[in-house]
Scaffold this motif. Sequence first.
Motif, PDB file in Angstrom:
ATOM      1  N   ASN A  50       0.870  -1.175   0.000  1.00  0.00           N
ATOM      2  CA  ASN A  50       0.000   0.000   0.000  1.00  0.00           C
ATOM      3  C   ASN A  50       0.901   1.218   0.000  1.00  0.00           C
ATOM      4  O   ASN A  50       1.728   1.401   0.901  1.00  0.00           O
ATOM      5  CB  ASN A  50      -0.898   0.002   1.243  1.00  0.00           C
ATOM      6  CG  ASN A  50      -1.915  -1.119   1.210  1.00  0.00           C
ATOM      7  OD1 ASN A  50      -2.578  -1.345   0.198  1.00  0.00           O
ATOM      8  ND2 ASN A  50      -2.054  -1.822   2.337  1.00  0.00           N
ATOM      9  N   SER A  57       3.136   0.311   3.408  1.00  0.00           N
ATOM     10  CA  SER A  57       2.722  -0.776   4.290  1.00  0.00           C
ATOM     11  C   SER A  57       2.410  -2.004   3.454  1.00  0.00           C
ATOM     12  O   SER A  57       2.064  -1.894   2.262  1.00  0.00           O
ATOM     13  CB  SER A  57       1.499  -0.383   5.120  1.00  0.00           C
ATOM     14  OG  SER A  57       0.377  -0.133   4.288  1.00  0.00           O
ATOM     15  N   LEU A  58       2.550  -3.168   4.061  1.00  0.00           N
ATOM     16  CA  LEU A  58       2.296  -4.413   3.363  1.00  0.00           C
ATOM     17  C   LEU A  58       0.806  -4.729   3.326  1.00  0.00           C
ATOM     18  O   LEU A  58       0.092  -4.529   4.307  1.00  0.00           O
ATOM     19  CB  LEU A  58       3.031  -5.571   4.057  1.00  0.00           C
ATOM     20  CG  LEU A  58       4.542  -5.648   3.865  1.00  0.00           C
ATOM     21  CD1 LEU A  58       5.156  -6.601   4.881  1.00  0.00           C
ATOM     22  CD2 LEU A  58       4.876  -6.086   2.441  1.00  0.00           C
ATOM     23  N   THR A  59       0.365  -5.252   2.197  1.00  0.00           N
ATOM     24  CA  THR A  59      -0.978  -5.823   2.142  1.00  0.00           C
ATOM     25  C   THR A  59      -0.926  -7.203   2.801  1.00  0.00           C
ATOM     26  O   THR A  59       0.150  -7.711   3.145  1.00  0.00           O
ATOM     27  CB  THR A  59      -1.453  -5.961   0.693  1.00  0.00           C
ATOM     28  OG1 THR A  59      -0.603  -6.916   0.019  1.00  0.00           O
ATOM     29  CG2 THR A  59      -1.390  -4.632  -0.033  1.00  0.00           C
ATOM     30  N   GLU A  60      -2.076  -7.828   2.957  1.00  0.00           N
ATOM     31  CA  GLU A  60      -2.104  -9.171   3.538  1.00  0.00           C
ATOM     32  C   GLU A  60      -1.322 -10.146   2.653  1.00  0.00           C
ATOM     33  O   GLU A  60      -0.538 -10.965   3.148  1.00  0.00           O
ATOM     34  CB  GLU A  60      -3.548  -9.643   3.702  1.00  0.00           C
ATOM     35  CG  GLU A  60      -3.672 -11.016   4.357  1.00  0.00           C
ATOM     36  CD  GLU A  60      -5.114 -11.437   4.554  1.00  0.00           C
ATOM     37  OE1 GLU A  60      -5.335 -12.568   5.041  1.00  0.00           O
ATOM     38  OE2 GLU A  60      -6.029 -10.646   4.216  1.00  0.00           O
ATOM     39  N   VAL A  61      -1.538 -10.048   1.347  1.00  0.00           N
ATOM     40  CA  VAL A  61      -0.783 -10.890   0.413  1.00  0.00           C
ATOM     41  C   VAL A  61       0.702 -10.543   0.482  1.00  0.00           C
ATOM     42  O   VAL A  61       1.567 -11.414   0.453  1.00  0.00           O
ATOM     43  CB  VAL A  61      -1.315 -10.722  -1.021  1.00  0.00           C
ATOM     44  CG1 VAL A  61      -0.433 -11.476  -2.020  1.00  0.00           C
ATOM     45  CG2 VAL A  61      -2.750 -11.216  -1.114  1.00  0.00           C
ATOM     46  N   GLN A  63       2.419  -9.412   3.018  1.00  0.00           N
ATOM     47  CA  GLN A  63       3.050  -9.934   4.227  1.00  0.00           C
ATOM     48  C   GLN A  63       3.409 -11.408   4.075  1.00  0.00           C
ATOM     49  O   GLN A  63       4.516 -11.832   4.418  1.00  0.00           O
ATOM     50  CB  GLN A  63       2.106  -9.759   5.430  1.00  0.00           C
ATOM     51  CG  GLN A  63       2.698 -10.248   6.754  1.00  0.00           C
ATOM     52  CD  GLN A  63       3.893  -9.423   7.173  1.00  0.00           C
ATOM     53  OE1 GLN A  63       3.786  -8.217   7.412  1.00  0.00           O
ATOM     54  NE2 GLN A  63       5.057 -10.067   7.286  1.00  0.00           N
ATOM     55  N   ALA A  64       2.479 -12.182   3.522  1.00  0.00           N
ATOM     56  CA  ALA A  64       2.741 -13.609   3.315  1.00  0.00           C
ATOM     57  C   ALA A  64       3.886 -13.819   2.321  1.00  0.00           C
ATOM     58  O   ALA A  64       4.748 -14.681   2.513  1.00  0.00           O
ATOM     59  CB  ALA A  64       1.471 -14.304   2.830  1.00  0.00           C
ATOM     60  N   ASP A  67       7.334 -12.948   3.934  1.00  0.00           N
ATOM     61  CA  ASP A  67       7.844 -14.013   4.809  1.00  0.00           C
ATOM     62  C   ASP A  67       8.447 -15.140   3.979  1.00  0.00           C
ATOM     63  O   ASP A  67       9.509 -15.671   4.320  1.00  0.00           O
ATOM     64  CB  ASP A  67       6.719 -14.563   5.689  1.00  0.00           C
ATOM     65  CG  ASP A  67       6.206 -13.541   6.689  1.00  0.00           C
ATOM     66  OD1 ASP A  67       6.938 -12.577   6.977  1.00  0.00           O
ATOM     67  OD2 ASP A  67       5.071 -13.709   7.181  1.00  0.00           O
TER      68      ASP A  67
END
Length: 317
Positions: A50, A57-61, A63-64, A67
């Motif tokens: 985002n 900032s990281l989106t949910e996708v 972040q995964a 990692d």
Amino acid sequence: MDRLDDMLAFIKVVDARSFTAAADRLNLSKSVVSRRVADLENRLGARLLNRTTRRLSLTEVGQAFYDRCQRILADLEEAEQAASDLQASPRGRLKLAAPLSFGIQHLAPAITAFMAQHPAIEVDVELNDRYVDLVDEGFDMAVRIGRLRDSSLIARRLAPSRRVLVASPAYLDREGTPEAPEDLAHHRCLLYTNTPAAEQWQFRVGTEVKSVRVSGVLRANNGDLLMAAAMAGQGIAVLPTFMCGQAVEAGALRCLLFDCYVSESAVHAVYPQNRHLSSKVRALVAFLAARFGPEPYWDAGLPAAVTRPAAARAVTE
């Protein structure tokens, strides 16, 4: 390589929380870093970041994916390091823990021979019968004998560790030779107290393993002391063959009831379950496994029935 470069650019942007800072760390232009992250999003068909004028900032996708990218790049770095280690001579400081008696009798000459082959390795040895925590106390590896506790450590079997009942010829001439486990009730026994049930000795009777209670005239937490007492005619002891094998071969001690005593155990090298095993630990484990082996030299003079018992009697403790 383009995919790896794109992953690296993405990770640097996330870590730096800025395209400009990430570009500086990668020694690239901001536009190149921005294009690599955009190419990555286009290939995945998902937005990873985002973006606003003030922060990222990281989106949910995202972040995964972040990692997973970290693990992939860590695996790549580890693979490169492992390949480099295989080409390089092992070096550095190696901290090792081992039991006292085994350490003095067998590990000490092994370590000096190992160091002669690997002069760039410095070895720090702690000989102690206590159970050390390898991770908390900073040990690279340990040599352990007997049943291993459940843990996350990796174990490699170095050699069998057999135990036998022994007594001196003088004691047997004076007190008689036990012919069956129950005869031990009438004998003087020397007890090793670093076991949970020092007065319970196990024997295989038919298809069952039974405990026989013995009486101790001497109790000690050190096997060398018990062996000295046995050689002096003070009673019957249970001793590891790595300790008493030479005395048995010389006739100073005799093996008793070895056709039914439950004796088989093992010497293991254990080390933490690291993602990358250092070349110095790998070298020492391989050296010890080759030096001791499935038929260790300390068992060479024992009766064949001790070193090669019937399959029905072979019980690993």
